[in-house]
Design a protein around this motif. Sequence first.
Motif, short mmCIF file in Angstrom:
data_model
loop_
_atom_site.label_atom_id
_atom_site.label_comp_id
_atom_site.label_asym_id
_atom_site.label_seq_id
_atom_site.Cartn_x
_atom_site.Cartn_y
_atom_site.Cartn_z
N SER A 176 19.65 9.32 -6.37
CA SER A 176 18.69 10.13 -6.35
C SER A 176 17.86 10.60 -7.10
O SER A 176 17.01 11.03 -6.96
N TYR B 229 18.12 11.24 -0.59
CA TYR B 229 18.23 12.28 -2.11
C TYR B 229 19.24 13.06 -1.80
O TYR B 229 20.17 13.16 -2.63
N ASN B 230 19.37 13.33 -0.33
CA ASN B 230 20.11 15.02 -0.81
C ASN B 230 21.55 14.61 -0.16
O ASN B 230 22.16 14.98 -0.87
N HIS C 50 13.54 22.08 -9.49
CA HIS C 50 14.10 21.39 -9.34
C HIS C 50 14.72 21.10 -9.71
O HIS C 50 16.10 21.22 -8.99
N ASN D 254 25.75 7.89 -7.85
CA ASN D 254 25.08 9.16 -7.34
C ASN D 254 23.38 9.52 -8.11
O ASN D 254 22.61 9.51 -7.63
N GLN E 242 17.70 12.99 -13.46
CA GLN E 242 17.76 12.34 -12.83
C GLN E 242 15.97 13.16 -12.85
O GLN E 242 15.34 11.75 -12.78
N TRP F 33 14.09 10.57 -5.84
CA TRP F 33 13.28 12.06 -5.34
C TRP F 33 12.24 12.00 -6.11
O TRP F 33 10.87 12.51 -5.42
N VAL G 169 18.19 22.11 -7.57
CA VAL G 169 19.55 21.46 -7.85
C VAL G 169 21.53 22.59 -7.45
O VAL G 169 21.80 21.98 -7.29
N ASN H 193 22.50 13.12 -3.76
CA ASN H 193 22.59 14.49 -4.81
C ASN H 193 23.67 15.33 -5.30
O ASN H 193 24.32 15.26 -5.71
N LYS H 194 23.97 15.30 -3.73
CA LYS H 194 24.96 16.08 -3.01
C LYS H 194 26.60 15.43 -3.45
O LYS H 194 27.56 16.09 -3.98
N SER I 250 20.03 17.93 -12.88
CA SER I 250 18.64 17.48 -12.55
C SER I 250 17.71 17.19 -13.92
O SER I 250 17.40 16.77 -13.36
#
Length: 381
Positions: free
Chosen positions: A307, A92-93, A159, A303, A117, A311, A163, A96-97, A114
Motif C-alpha cells: 500500500s 492501494y485501496n 493522508h 499489504n 506507508q 500510494w 487512512v 490498505n484496507k 498511515s
Amino acid sequence: MKLSTVILLCAAAPTVALVPGYPSQRVGHVTGGVSSPAFTKAGSNLATALQTSEDSQAVAVASRGGVGSALKNLDVPLIAYFFFWYLGNYYYNITNKLALRAAGGKTGFPMTISSLQMGVGCLYGLFMWVAPDGRKRPSVNMDDIVKMLPVAFCAMGSHCASVFALSAGAVSFAQIVKSAEPAFAAVLAQFVYGKKISKAKWLCLPIVIGGVILASVKELDFAWSALIAACIGNLFAAVKGNENKKLMETPGLKDRMGNIGNQFAITSMLAFLISVPLFIVKEGSKWGQFVDLYKTNPIVSFNLIASGLYWYGYNELATMTIKKTGAVTQSVANTAKRVIVIVGVALVLGESLDPIKLLGCSIGIGGVLLYSVIDKIVGNA
C-alpha cells in the motif's frame, strides 16, 4: 514515464492475490484477486473511456492524414499515466484496507500504518535519485524546505485522516465523502485565499453535498468517526492544493526542484517526518505489539509495504497527468477514478452497495463532475 515507476506498479499488482487473507472466494458475484470481474469491469470501463477518446481523436486526425497520422498523434505516455494511476489507486485501496483489517481496524494501528506507508513511499523516492534511470537530485536550500513545510503538514494530515476514515468504515463510504472535497476547496479558496468562485460552481455544491448525505442514509458501515475523519482529510487536501500552488509560484524554486517528481518526493519525506511524533504520541505505547504483529502476520506486513508503494506511485502519476493536461481534466479523471474504486473495491471486499447508496454516490460524483466543467460550459460568471 520512468521505467522504474512502471515496474513498481506492474510488479506489485499480481502479487496481491498471493497474500494470505486476500479475498479469493466469491463475494456476491465477484471473485477477489487481479482476475476478478470487478477489476476486469473497472479496467474495461477505463479502456472504453480511453478508446472513446482515441476514436474521437482518430476521426479528427484521419481527415488530415489517415490512420498513420492518428497513431503518430496518439499520446501514449499520457494514456499510460492514466492507466497506471487508476490501477495504483485501485490496488492501494484494497491493500490498505486489508492491512487495516488485519491490524484491528480503527482500534488497531491506523496512525502507525498511515505513517509507515509514507515511509515506504519515501524509500522509493530516495531510490529514484540513485536508480540508473532515475531522476536528477534537487538542489534545494533550507529556506526552500521551510517554505515546503505547510504543504508537507497538510499532505500528512490528509493522508492520515483518510487512512483513519478507511479503518473506521467501508472504503466506498470514505470515497463518497472524499468526493465532496471540491466543497471544502471552494470555501477555502473564496474566504481564506481570496480567489473568486463562480456562482455556477457554488450552485453545484448542494448537489455534491446532497449526494453524499443520500449515500450515507442507509450506509451499513456508517460511523461518525469515519465521516469526521474523511471531512478532516478533505480540509487538509483543500489547503494542500492551495499551498502547493503558492509554492510552485515561488521564484526560483521550480528550477531548484528540477521537476514535479522531486517536489512530490521532498514533500512526502517531510510529511513522513512530521507524522512520526504524532504516531508516537497516539500509538507509540503499542509499538511492540505492532512489531510482533508485523513479524507474525503476512497480511499486515505485505499489504503495508504494497500500500505504501501504491500510494506513492499513483500520487506521483496523478501529478504527472496535471502537467500534461490541466486542472479540469485532472478533476474529471479523479471523479471517474472514484467510481471505479467505489464499485470495484466494494465488490471485491464484500462491502454494501445498497441502491440508495449507489444513487447518492452517482448524484454526488455527478455534482463533482459538473463542478469541474461548469465554468467551461456557462463561462466564469
